[in-house]
Design an enzyme around this catalytic site. Structure first.
Site, mmCIF file in Angstrom:
data_model
loop_
_atom_site.group_PDB
_atom_site.id
_atom_site.type_symbol
_atom_site.label_atom_id
_atom_site.label_comp_id
_atom_site.label_asym_id
_atom_site.label_seq_id
_atom_site.Cartn_x
_atom_site.Cartn_y
_atom_site.Cartn_z
ATOM 1 N N SER A 85 -45.324 0.213 -65.056
ATOM 2 C CA SER A 85 -45.687 0.800 -63.764
ATOM 3 C C SER A 85 -47.184 0.655 -63.517
ATOM 4 O O SER A 85 -48.004 1.091 -64.341
ATOM 5 C CB SER A 85 -45.290 2.276 -63.761
ATOM 6 O OG SER A 85 -46.045 2.961 -62.805
ATOM 7 N N HIS A 101 -43.276 -2.660 -61.747
ATOM 8 C CA HIS A 101 -42.898 -1.481 -60.957
ATOM 9 C C HIS A 101 -44.133 -1.063 -60.167
ATOM 10 O O HIS A 101 -45.152 -0.676 -60.734
ATOM 11 C CB HIS A 101 -42.432 -0.370 -61.889
ATOM 12 C CG HIS A 101 -41.951 0.845 -61.166
ATOM 13 N ND1 HIS A 101 -40.683 0.963 -60.669
ATOM 14 C CD2 HIS A 101 -42.582 2.004 -60.850
ATOM 15 C CE1 HIS A 101 -40.542 2.150 -60.092
ATOM 16 N NE2 HIS A 101 -41.689 2.798 -60.171
ATOM 17 N N ASP A 153 -45.733 1.365 -57.661
ATOM 18 C CA ASP A 153 -45.610 2.709 -57.099
ATOM 19 C C ASP A 153 -46.475 2.866 -55.851
ATOM 20 O O ASP A 153 -47.695 2.724 -55.908
ATOM 21 C CB ASP A 153 -46.047 3.744 -58.134
ATOM 22 C CG ASP A 153 -44.967 3.976 -59.183
ATOM 23 O OD1 ASP A 153 -43.834 4.319 -58.800
ATOM 24 O OD2 ASP A 153 -45.267 3.796 -60.371
ATOM 25 N N MET A 172 -47.625 5.474 -52.918
ATOM 26 C CA MET A 172 -47.674 6.907 -52.577
ATOM 27 C C MET A 172 -48.573 7.110 -51.359
ATOM 28 O O MET A 172 -49.574 6.408 -51.195
ATOM 29 C CB MET A 172 -48.232 7.692 -53.764
ATOM 30 C CG MET A 172 -47.433 7.483 -55.034
ATOM 31 S SD MET A 172 -48.021 8.524 -56.351
ATOM 32 C CE MET A 172 -46.913 8.039 -57.676
ATOM 33 N N HIS A 214 -41.574 0.767 -55.399
ATOM 34 C CA HIS A 214 -41.016 2.122 -55.363
ATOM 35 C C HIS A 214 -41.768 2.884 -54.280
ATOM 36 O O HIS A 214 -42.908 3.311 -54.488
ATOM 37 C CB HIS A 214 -41.191 2.773 -56.751
ATOM 38 C CG HIS A 214 -40.732 4.199 -56.816
ATOM 39 N ND1 HIS A 214 -41.002 5.018 -57.886
ATOM 40 C CD2 HIS A 214 -40.019 4.953 -55.934
ATOM 41 C CE1 HIS A 214 -40.471 6.217 -57.666
ATOM 42 N NE2 HIS A 214 -39.887 6.204 -56.489
ATOM 43 N N MET A 235 -42.759 5.860 -52.260
ATOM 44 C CA MET A 235 -42.790 7.328 -52.185
ATOM 45 C C MET A 235 -43.584 7.665 -50.938
ATOM 46 O O MET A 235 -44.693 8.214 -51.005
ATOM 47 C CB MET A 235 -43.416 7.904 -53.456
ATOM 48 C CG MET A 235 -42.495 7.784 -54.666
ATOM 49 S SD MET A 235 -43.364 7.928 -56.236
ATOM 50 C CE MET A 235 -43.907 6.239 -56.447
ATOM 51 N N MET A 256 -35.012 9.449 -61.059
ATOM 52 C CA MET A 256 -36.328 9.984 -61.411
ATOM 53 C C MET A 256 -36.152 11.023 -62.523
ATOM 54 O O MET A 256 -35.393 11.978 -62.353
ATOM 55 C CB MET A 256 -36.983 10.661 -60.204
ATOM 56 C CG MET A 256 -37.379 9.735 -59.070
ATOM 57 S SD MET A 256 -38.574 8.465 -59.518
ATOM 58 C CE MET A 256 -39.959 9.436 -60.095
ATOM 59 N N GLY A 281 -44.902 11.429 -58.106
ATOM 60 C CA GLY A 281 -46.271 11.694 -57.679
ATOM 61 C C GLY A 281 -47.339 11.330 -58.700
ATOM 62 O O GLY A 281 -48.444 10.967 -58.323
ATOM 63 N N PHE A 282 -46.987 11.409 -59.966
ATOM 64 C CA PHE A 282 -48.007 11.190 -60.995
ATOM 65 C C PHE A 282 -47.406 10.527 -62.222
ATOM 66 O O PHE A 282 -46.241 10.766 -62.546
ATOM 67 C CB PHE A 282 -48.641 12.524 -61.417
ATOM 68 C CG PHE A 282 -49.245 13.265 -60.264
ATOM 69 C CD1 PHE A 282 -50.536 12.969 -59.824
ATOM 70 C CD2 PHE A 282 -48.517 14.228 -59.593
ATOM 71 C CE1 PHE A 282 -51.075 13.619 -58.724
ATOM 72 C CE2 PHE A 282 -49.050 14.893 -58.495
ATOM 73 C CZ PHE A 282 -50.339 14.594 -58.063
ATOM 74 N N GLY A 312 -47.679 10.061 -66.442
ATOM 75 C CA GLY A 312 -48.066 10.921 -67.565
ATOM 76 C C GLY A 312 -47.402 12.282 -67.588
ATOM 77 O O GLY A 312 -47.824 13.169 -68.328
ATOM 78 N N ASP A 315 -37.049 6.416 -64.308
ATOM 79 C CA ASP A 315 -38.495 6.390 -64.044
ATOM 80 C C ASP A 315 -39.134 7.741 -64.343
ATOM 81 O O ASP A 315 -38.813 8.741 -63.700
ATOM 82 C CB ASP A 315 -38.701 6.029 -62.556
ATOM 83 C CG ASP A 315 -40.170 5.872 -62.178
ATOM 84 O OD1 ASP A 315 -41.033 5.968 -63.070
ATOM 85 O OD2 ASP A 315 -40.434 5.634 -60.972
ATOM 86 N N GLY A 316 -40.047 7.752 -65.320
ATOM 87 C CA GLY A 316 -40.867 8.935 -65.567
ATOM 88 C C GLY A 316 -40.724 9.519 -66.959
ATOM 89 O O GLY A 316 -39.626 9.836 -67.406
ATOM 90 N N GLY A 317 -41.846 9.595 -67.643
ATOM 91 C CA GLY A 317 -41.868 10.281 -68.935
ATOM 92 C C GLY A 317 -41.170 9.550 -70.069
ATOM 93 O O GLY A 317 -40.815 10.162 -71.078
ATOM 94 N N GLY A 339 -45.003 3.826 -67.595
ATOM 95 C CA GLY A 339 -46.411 3.786 -67.210
ATOM 96 C C GLY A 339 -47.319 4.089 -68.380
ATOM 97 O O GLY A 339 -47.723 3.194 -69.136
ATOM 98 N N SER A 340 -47.621 5.364 -68.557
ATOM 99 C CA SER A 340 -48.658 5.732 -69.537
ATOM 100 C C SER A 340 -48.327 5.342 -70.971
ATOM 101 O O SER A 340 -49.238 4.998 -71.737
ATOM 102 C CB SER A 340 -48.940 7.239 -69.442
ATOM 103 O OG SER A 340 -47.742 7.958 -69.395
HETATM 104 C C1 DX5 Z 1 -44.055 8.707 -60.781
HETATM 105 C C2 DX5 Z 1 -43.877 7.223 -60.728
HETATM 106 C C3 DX5 Z 1 -43.687 6.574 -62.032
HETATM 107 C C4 DX5 Z 1 -44.841 6.734 -62.996
HETATM 108 C C5 DX5 Z 1 -44.306 6.660 -64.369
HETATM 109 O O1 DX5 Z 1 -43.975 9.231 -59.508
HETATM 110 O O2 DX5 Z 1 -42.762 6.903 -59.919
HETATM 111 O O3 DX5 Z 1 -43.349 5.202 -61.881
HETATM 112 O O4 DX5 Z 1 -45.819 5.765 -62.856
HETATM 113 O O5 DX5 Z 1 -45.351 6.935 -65.246
HETATM 114 P P1 DX5 Z 1 -45.072 7.521 -66.684
HETATM 115 O O6 DX5 Z 1 -44.262 6.504 -67.435
HETATM 116 O O7 DX5 Z 1 -46.433 7.747 -67.251
HETATM 117 O O8 DX5 Z 1 -44.297 8.810 -66.490
HETATM 118 ZN ZN ZN Z 2 -42.085 4.819 -59.891
#
Ligand code: DX5
Ligand code: ZN
Length: 224
Positions: free
Chosen positions: A9, A34, A36, A38, A68, A70, A139, A144-145, A147, A177-179, A199-200
């Site tokens: 991401s 990916h 993102d 926003m 993606h 948002m 999700m 939104g973020f 990490g 997607d996420g965490g 992502g992170s």
């Molecule tokens: C959150 C995003 C994700 C995010 C995932 O709103 O849609 O794609 O970047 O990041 P990690 O893997 O750090 O949760």
């Molecule tokens: Zn995403």
């Protein structure tokens, strides 16, 4: 199909060196980008638009790009992302007045289409649109973020979506997607996910290949 596609991401990449950093993640074993988007309206954060997709293409990124969205509203910006070089466009049903129309708009723009489901979004939203979907993105955090911590009861939802896809007979990717981390990757794989948005966990490490290999390895070990 290759098992366990990994989608780095951009949200966690180095924005000052985006092309270089994304290339590095793809060479390390990432399968698709990916992207993102926003708008500080649908989600409380602001990222990048179609010109950055175009810049990545001009830089030489040839991997599929999954945008993606948002953002709310979604329809106006969809053709711009398609023209900029997106392959997949995924949006949140809450951000569209007419979900079927938005899915068709994505198809008419020449892209594959997807719906992104927030942790509290019910699955009956899928009932009459399965035939228009190429991706269902579950999700596992609130959008939104990067990490954030994986929400454990989304595992059950991933399993339910896998069942819906299998029962439908359509060829739909199940993305999560996420965490996602090395520690929870195999549990998510066991519920039937195809695409892992990360992502992170990737970009916070120096050696991207090591972490991507480690994620795939845990899943292959756990689910022979
Ligand atoms: C959150 C995003 C994700 C995010 C995932 O709103 O849609 O794609 O970047 O990041 P990690 O893997 O750090 O949760
Ligand atoms: Zn995403």
């Amino acid at each position: 199909m290759k098992k366990y596609l990994i989608a780095p991401s951009i949200l966690s990449a180095d924005c000052a060196r985006l092309g270089e950093d994304i290339s590095k993640a793809l060479s390390a074993g990432g399968d698709l980008v990916h992207f993102d988007v926003m708008d500080n309206h649908y989600v409380p954060n602001l990222t990048m638009g179609p010109m950055v997709v175009k810049a990545l293409r001009n830089y030489g990124i040839t991997a599929p790009i999954d945008v993606h969205l948002m953002v709310d509203p979604v329809d106006r910006i969809i053709p711009d992302f398609a023209e900029a070089g997106a392959n997949y466009i995924t949006f949140h049903p809450e951000a569209s007045q007419h979900i079927d129309r938005t899915l068709q708009l994505i198809k008419n723009s020449g892209c594959h289409s997807g719906l992104a489901l927030n942790p509290a979004t019910p699955l009956n939203i899928l009932d009459y649109v399965m035939h228009k979907l190429d991706i269902i993105l579950v999700m596992s955090v609130n959008p939104g973020f990067s990490g954030q911590l994986f929400i454990p009861n989304t595992l059950h939802k991933i399993r339910q979506v896998r069942r819906l896809i299998n029962e439908s007979g359509y060829d739909i990717f199940l993305a999560v997607d996420g965490g996602i981390t090395v520690n929870n990757f195999s549990a998510i794989a066991a519920e039937g996910a195809d695409i892992f948005v990360v992502g992170s966990t990737i970009f916070d490490q120096i050696d991207y290949k090591k972490v991507i290999d480690a994620m795939r390895c845990t899943a292959i070990r756990a689910i022979p």
